[in-house]
Design a protein around this motif. Sequence first.
Motif, mmCIF file in Angstrom:
data_model
loop_
_atom_site.group_PDB
_atom_site.id
_atom_site.type_symbol
_atom_site.label_atom_id
_atom_site.label_comp_id
_atom_site.label_asym_id
_atom_site.label_seq_id
_atom_site.Cartn_x
_atom_site.Cartn_y
_atom_site.Cartn_z
ATOM 1 N N SER A 1 5.870 -0.708 -11.527
ATOM 2 C CA SER A 1 5.723 -2.049 -12.102
ATOM 3 C C SER A 1 5.688 -3.085 -10.979
ATOM 4 N N ASP A 2 5.127 -4.239 -11.278
ATOM 5 C CA ASP A 2 5.101 -5.317 -10.290
ATOM 6 C C ASP A 2 6.512 -5.778 -9.947
ATOM 7 N N THR A 3 7.424 -5.705 -10.905
ATOM 8 C CA THR A 3 8.821 -6.074 -10.648
ATOM 9 C C THR A 3 9.429 -5.143 -9.609
ATOM 10 N N GLU A 4 9.278 -3.825 -9.823
ATOM 11 C CA GLU A 4 9.830 -2.845 -8.876
ATOM 12 C C GLU A 4 9.116 -2.937 -7.531
ATOM 13 N N LEU A 5 7.798 -3.121 -7.557
ATOM 14 C CA LEU A 5 7.042 -3.271 -6.318
ATOM 15 C C LEU A 5 7.573 -4.451 -5.516
ATOM 16 N N GLY A 6 7.779 -5.576 -6.182
ATOM 17 C CA GLY A 6 8.318 -6.759 -5.510
ATOM 18 C C GLY A 6 9.686 -6.495 -4.910
ATOM 19 N N GLU A 7 10.543 -5.804 -5.653
ATOM 20 C CA GLU A 7 11.882 -5.487 -5.139
ATOM 21 C C GLU A 7 11.799 -4.611 -3.897
ATOM 22 N N VAL B 1 -5.906 2.113 -6.957
ATOM 23 C CA VAL B 1 -4.883 2.928 -7.605
ATOM 24 C C VAL B 1 -5.611 3.866 -8.558
ATOM 25 N N LEU B 2 -5.490 5.169 -8.311
ATOM 26 C CA LEU B 2 -6.191 6.136 -9.136
ATOM 27 C C LEU B 2 -5.358 7.384 -9.303
ATOM 28 N N GLY B 3 -5.700 8.145 -10.288
ATOM 29 C CA GLY B 3 -5.048 9.429 -10.508
ATOM 30 C C GLY B 3 -5.833 10.509 -9.794
ATOM 31 N N VAL B 4 -5.123 11.454 -9.218
ATOM 32 C CA VAL B 4 -5.766 12.530 -8.484
ATOM 33 C C VAL B 4 -5.244 13.856 -9.023
ATOM 34 N N LEU B 5 -6.153 14.743 -9.340
ATOM 35 C CA LEU B 5 -5.790 16.082 -9.760
ATOM 36 C C LEU B 5 -5.427 16.874 -8.512
ATOM 37 N N VAL B 6 -4.202 17.350 -8.423
ATOM 38 C CA VAL B 6 -3.774 18.150 -7.275
ATOM 39 C C VAL B 6 -4.217 19.580 -7.562
ATOM 40 N N LEU B 7 -5.353 19.943 -6.994
ATOM 41 C CA LEU B 7 -6.043 21.177 -7.340
ATOM 42 C C LEU B 7 -5.193 22.424 -7.127
ATOM 43 N N HIS C 1 -1.381 10.952 2.004
ATOM 44 C CA HIS C 1 -0.110 10.630 2.654
ATOM 45 C C HIS C 1 1.085 11.271 1.964
ATOM 46 N N LYS C 2 0.857 12.320 1.183
ATOM 47 C CA LYS C 2 1.947 13.007 0.504
ATOM 48 C C LYS C 2 2.021 14.441 0.989
ATOM 49 N N ILE C 3 3.234 14.904 1.201
ATOM 50 C CA ILE C 3 3.453 16.298 1.515
ATOM 51 C C ILE C 3 3.420 17.046 0.192
ATOM 52 N N LEU C 4 2.550 18.029 0.088
ATOM 53 C CA LEU C 4 2.416 18.770 -1.167
ATOM 54 C C LEU C 4 3.367 19.956 -1.165
ATOM 55 N N SER C 5 3.655 20.450 -2.343
ATOM 56 C CA SER C 5 4.671 21.497 -2.481
ATOM 57 C C SER C 5 4.298 22.735 -1.686
ATOM 58 N N ASN C 6 5.303 23.483 -1.341
ATOM 59 C CA ASN C 6 5.104 24.708 -0.562
ATOM 60 C C ASN C 6 5.023 25.936 -1.438
ATOM 61 N N TYR D 1 0.828 -1.206 0.000
ATOM 62 C CA TYR D 1 0.000 0.000 0.000
ATOM 63 C C TYR D 1 0.865 1.260 0.000
ATOM 64 N N LYS D 2 1.874 1.307 0.876
ATOM 65 C CA LYS D 2 2.730 2.493 0.973
ATOM 66 C C LYS D 2 3.467 2.755 -0.343
ATOM 67 N N GLU D 3 3.967 1.707 -0.980
ATOM 68 C CA GLU D 3 4.683 1.879 -2.253
ATOM 69 C C GLU D 3 3.737 2.329 -3.357
ATOM 70 N N LEU D 4 2.538 1.763 -3.405
ATOM 71 C CA LEU D 4 1.571 2.186 -4.414
ATOM 72 C C LEU D 4 1.106 3.616 -4.158
ATOM 73 N N ASN D 5 1.061 4.007 -2.900
ATOM 74 C CA ASN D 5 0.684 5.370 -2.565
ATOM 75 C C ASN D 5 1.760 6.350 -3.037
ATOM 76 N N ARG D 6 3.013 5.937 -2.959
ATOM 77 C CA ARG D 6 4.106 6.779 -3.454
ATOM 78 C C ARG D 6 4.080 6.885 -4.977
ATOM 79 N N ASP D 7 3.792 5.748 -5.642
ATOM 80 C CA ASP D 7 3.808 5.710 -7.104
ATOM 81 C C ASP D 7 2.873 4.613 -7.586
ATOM 82 N N GLY D 8 1.659 4.977 -7.944
ATOM 83 C CA GLY D 8 0.661 4.012 -8.389
ATOM 84 C C GLY D 8 0.983 3.369 -9.722
#
Length: 177
Positions: free
Chosen positions: A44-50, A74-80, A170-175, A34-41
């Motif tokens: 790849s499954d290869t990188e996720l496994g690693e 896993v979805l795309g979110v528009l950062v308003l 769970h992401k810190i957005l830009s300042n 979950y944490k890895e997918l949250n960082r980058d949805g």
Amino acid sequence: MGDRRSQPTTEWLENEKVKRILTEYLDETDYRIYKELNRDGRISDTELGERVGLSRTAARRRREKLQSEGLVDVLGVLVLQEAELAYADAFVTLNSDISQDDFDDFLSKIEGEELIYEIDEYMGKYDLLLRVWHASLSDIKSYLRAQLQTHDAVERYETVPVTKTHKAWHKILSNSD
């Protein structure tokens, strides 16, 4: 860079509060997925496994199981704020004599609205929270008036513009200002 499989994150083990809340639904590996997918949805499954210490096949199986159970999406979110769009929270109080059918009709109507990106049901002072976005705050005001003042289910609503989001998903957005 070393093999991340031999060095799994200890975040799950160190955060007892998270562990206590989630152990009914996720084990340590599922939480790391979950944490890895949250960082980058799009990982790849290869990188996720690693990253979580599994083979590609095992990582894919676990990810698919979490998704099929509805625990991970896993979805795309528009950062308003990054798109410089206006967004606000509308706290809605429903009429006390509303029937379940009228509530369902109202909910069905607003669920289909593209500019409403979240709907939460509350207990207490307000019945619903609608998160809405538009090109400007003036547009939000007009949009909500059209959506909410014309429906018999709504007794009243209060709109609170959001000026800045510091953390979301769970992401810190830009300042940037």
